[in-house]
Motif scaffolding. Structure first.
Motif, PDB file in Angstrom:
ATOM      1  N   PRO A  79       0.831  -1.201   0.000  1.00  0.00           N
ATOM      2  CA  PRO A  79       0.000   0.000   0.000  1.00  0.00           C
ATOM      3  C   PRO A  79       0.867   1.253   0.000  1.00  0.00           C
ATOM      4  N   PRO A  80       0.333   2.380  -0.486  1.00  0.00           N
ATOM      5  CA  PRO A  80       1.142   3.599  -0.528  1.00  0.00           C
ATOM      6  C   PRO A  80       1.504   4.081   0.878  1.00  0.00           C
ATOM      7  N   ALA A  81       2.738   4.569   1.005  1.00  0.00           N
ATOM      8  CA  ALA A  81       3.211   5.099   2.278  1.00  0.00           C
ATOM      9  C   ALA A  81       2.410   6.350   2.643  1.00  0.00           C
ATOM     10  N   ASP A  82       2.239   6.561   3.960  1.00  0.00           N
ATOM     11  CA  ASP A  82       1.596   7.793   4.410  1.00  0.00           C
ATOM     12  C   ASP A  82       2.467   8.982   4.033  1.00  0.00           C
ATOM     13  N   VAL A  83       1.834  10.070   3.605  1.00  0.00           N
ATOM     14  CA  VAL A  83       2.526  11.300   3.230  1.00  0.00           C
ATOM     15  C   VAL A  83       2.262  12.328   4.323  1.00  0.00           C
ATOM     16  N   ALA A  84       3.331  12.711   5.041  1.00  0.00           N
ATOM     17  CA  ALA A  84       3.188  13.690   6.121  1.00  0.00           C
ATOM     18  C   ALA A  84       2.960  15.084   5.553  1.00  0.00           C
ATOM     19  N   ILE A  85       3.690  15.423   4.496  1.00  0.00           N
ATOM     20  CA  ILE A  85       3.510  16.701   3.812  1.00  0.00           C
ATOM     21  C   ILE A  85       3.967  16.545   2.370  1.00  0.00           C
ATOM     22  N   GLU A  86       3.132  17.040   1.462  1.00  0.00           N
ATOM     23  CA  GLU A  86       3.499  17.107   0.046  1.00  0.00           C
ATOM     24  C   GLU A  86       3.394  18.563  -0.365  1.00  0.00           C
ATOM     25  N   LEU A  87       4.502  19.102  -0.891  1.00  0.00           N
ATOM     26  CA  LEU A  87       4.526  20.454  -1.441  1.00  0.00           C
ATOM     27  C   LEU A  87       4.515  20.318  -2.951  1.00  0.00           C
ATOM     28  N   LYS A  88       3.539  20.897  -3.604  1.00  0.00           N
ATOM     29  CA  LYS A  88       3.471  20.803  -5.062  1.00  0.00           C
ATOM     30  C   LYS A  88       3.410  22.197  -5.657  1.00  0.00           C
ATOM     31  N   ALA A  89       4.466  22.569  -6.372  1.00  0.00           N
ATOM     32  CA  ALA A  89       4.525  23.853  -7.063  1.00  0.00           C
ATOM     33  C   ALA A  89       3.885  23.684  -8.437  1.00  0.00           C
ATOM     34  N   VAL A  90       2.830  24.452  -8.697  1.00  0.00           N
ATOM     35  CA  VAL A  90       2.112  24.390  -9.969  1.00  0.00           C
ATOM     36  C   VAL A  90       2.307  25.734 -10.668  1.00  0.00           C
ATOM     37  N   PHE A  91       3.032  25.709 -11.784  1.00  0.00           N
ATOM     38  CA  PHE A  91       3.434  26.955 -12.441  1.00  0.00           C
ATOM     39  C   PHE A  91       2.309  27.609 -13.230  1.00  0.00           C
ATOM     40  N   THR A  92       1.393  26.822 -13.814  1.00  0.00           N
ATOM     41  CA  THR A  92       0.304  27.413 -14.596  1.00  0.00           C
ATOM     42  C   THR A  92      -0.594  28.282 -13.718  1.00  0.00           C
ATOM     43  N   ASP A  93      -0.818  27.854 -12.466  1.00  0.00           N
ATOM     44  CA  ASP A  93      -1.675  28.600 -11.536  1.00  0.00           C
ATOM     45  C   ASP A  93      -0.871  29.431 -10.542  1.00  0.00           C
ATOM     46  N   ARG A  94       0.469  29.300 -10.596  1.00  0.00           N
ATOM     47  CA  ARG A  94       1.348  29.964  -9.632  1.00  0.00           C
ATOM     48  C   ARG A  94       0.893  29.681  -8.203  1.00  0.00           C
ATOM     49  N   GLN A  95       0.730  28.369  -7.912  1.00  0.00           N
ATOM     50  CA  GLN A  95       0.299  27.940  -6.586  1.00  0.00           C
ATOM     51  C   GLN A  95       1.321  26.991  -5.986  1.00  0.00           C
ATOM     52  N   LEU A  96       1.389  26.985  -4.671  1.00  0.00           N
ATOM     53  CA  LEU A  96       2.192  26.016  -3.928  1.00  0.00           C
ATOM     54  C   LEU A  96       1.210  25.277  -3.025  1.00  0.00           C
ATOM     55  N   LEU A  97       0.775  24.114  -3.491  1.00  0.00           N
ATOM     56  CA  LEU A  97      -0.250  23.332  -2.800  1.00  0.00           C
ATOM     57  C   LEU A  97       0.402  22.457  -1.729  1.00  0.00           C
ATOM     58  N   ARG A  98      -0.303  22.301  -0.591  1.00  0.00           N
ATOM     59  CA  ARG A  98       0.172  21.437   0.480  1.00  0.00           C
ATOM     60  C   ARG A  98      -0.936  20.487   0.889  1.00  0.00           C
ATOM     61  N   ASN A  99      -0.514  19.242   1.171  1.00  0.00           N
ATOM     62  CA  ASN A  99      -1.493  18.267   1.628  1.00  0.00           C
ATOM     63  C   ASN A  99      -0.775  17.109   2.291  1.00  0.00           C
ATOM     64  N   SER A 100      -1.572  16.188   2.818  1.00  0.00           N
ATOM     65  CA  SER A 100      -1.078  14.946   3.395  1.00  0.00           C
ATOM     66  C   SER A 100      -1.958  13.827   2.855  1.00  0.00           C
ATOM     67  N   CYS A 101      -1.510  12.596   3.058  1.00  0.00           N
ATOM     68  CA  CYS A 101      -2.312  11.438   2.677  1.00  0.00           C
ATOM     69  C   CYS A 101      -2.028  10.353   3.712  1.00  0.00           C
ATOM     70  N   ILE A 102      -3.041  10.056   4.536  1.00  0.00           N
ATOM     71  CA  ILE A 102      -2.875   9.105   5.626  1.00  0.00           C
ATOM     72  C   ILE A 102      -3.887   7.978   5.451  1.00  0.00           C
ATOM     73  N   ASN A 103      -3.383   6.744   5.462  1.00  0.00           N
ATOM     74  CA  ASN A 103      -4.215   5.551   5.233  1.00  0.00           C
ATOM     75  C   ASN A 103      -5.011   5.673   3.937  1.00  0.00           C
ATOM     76  N   GLY A 104      -4.374   6.232   2.903  1.00  0.00           N
ATOM     77  CA  GLY A 104      -5.014   6.346   1.599  1.00  0.00           C
ATOM     78  C   GLY A 104      -5.983   7.517   1.473  1.00  0.00           C
ATOM     79  N   GLU A 105      -6.176   8.275   2.551  1.00  0.00           N
ATOM     80  CA  GLU A 105      -7.118   9.405   2.536  1.00  0.00           C
ATOM     81  C   GLU A 105      -6.352  10.723   2.475  1.00  0.00           C
ATOM     82  N   ARG A 106      -6.615  11.513   1.445  1.00  0.00           N
ATOM     83  CA  ARG A 106      -5.987  12.829   1.332  1.00  0.00           C
ATOM     84  C   ARG A 106      -6.663  13.785   2.301  1.00  0.00           C
ATOM     85  N   GLY A 107      -5.872  14.667   2.875  1.00  0.00           N
ATOM     86  CA  GLY A 107      -6.410  15.651   3.808  1.00  0.00           C
ATOM     87  C   GLY A 107      -6.934  16.864   3.074  1.00  0.00           C
TER      88      GLY A 107
END
Length: 172
Positions: A79-107
């Motif tokens: 199963p996928p590892a839990d993600v404590a923090i994911e930083l995703k830089a999206v250049f088209t929207d000029r956004q820096l998205l943050r999230n987690s994923c615990i037990n397969g559930e995104r926060g």
């Protein structure tokens, strides 16, 4: 005949080390300043704890779409590892998205930032500082946001994953 003499001279010079000492070729640079390959997956020795910092230095690609830096609990895919923090830089929207994923559930995704710090074809420095209640994220020395922990056992956060449109120049 003269061509073969020149070729053999070059071989002698290479074998003698004369040319290697005077050239600064990309091959030599890679030996002294190795690039970390993207996508990258590495181990955080001892896991995270309050006071510990993760440093990512790199260069954004010339025509980027996005890149992501994640701190995870192991590197399991199934199963996928839990993600404590994911930083995703999206250049088209000029956004820096943050999230987690615990037990397969995104926060709940967070996106508010005072400005978008990444510029195509330019270097950057991201520092993720672990504090007791949160991660503090700095880009190029400026605090950009806090992300409160969603994983209780900080020491379980022992893997860093990096992918997307960037080159990594240093990790620490």
């Amino acid at each position: 005949m003269a061509g073969s003499v020149a070729d053999s001279d070059a071989v002698v010079k290479l074998d003698g080390g004369h040319l290697n000492n005077s050239l600064s070729s990309p091959v030599q640079a890679d030996v002294y300043f190795p690039r970390l390959i993207v996508p990258f997956c590495g181990h955080i020795k001892g896991g995270m704890r309050p006071g510990k910092k993760v440093l990512v230095m790199g260069i954004v690609d010339l025509n980027p779409e996005s890149f992501a830096i994640s701190l995870t609990c192991g590197d399991s895919e199934d199963p996928p590892a839990d993600v404590a923090i994911e930083l995703k830089a999206v250049f088209t929207d000029r956004q820096l998205l943050r999230n987690s994923c615990i037990n397969g559930e995104r926060g709940e995704e967070q996106s508010a930032i005072p400005y978008f710090p990444f510029i195509p074809d330019q270097p950057f420095r991201v520092e993720i500082l672990c504090e007791h209640p949160r991660f503090r994220v700095f880009v190029d020395g400026h605090q950009l946001f806090d992300f409160y922990h969603r994983i209780n056992t900080l020491s379980a956060i022992d893997t860093i994953k990096i992918n997307g449109d960037l080159q990594i120049t240093k990790l620490g």
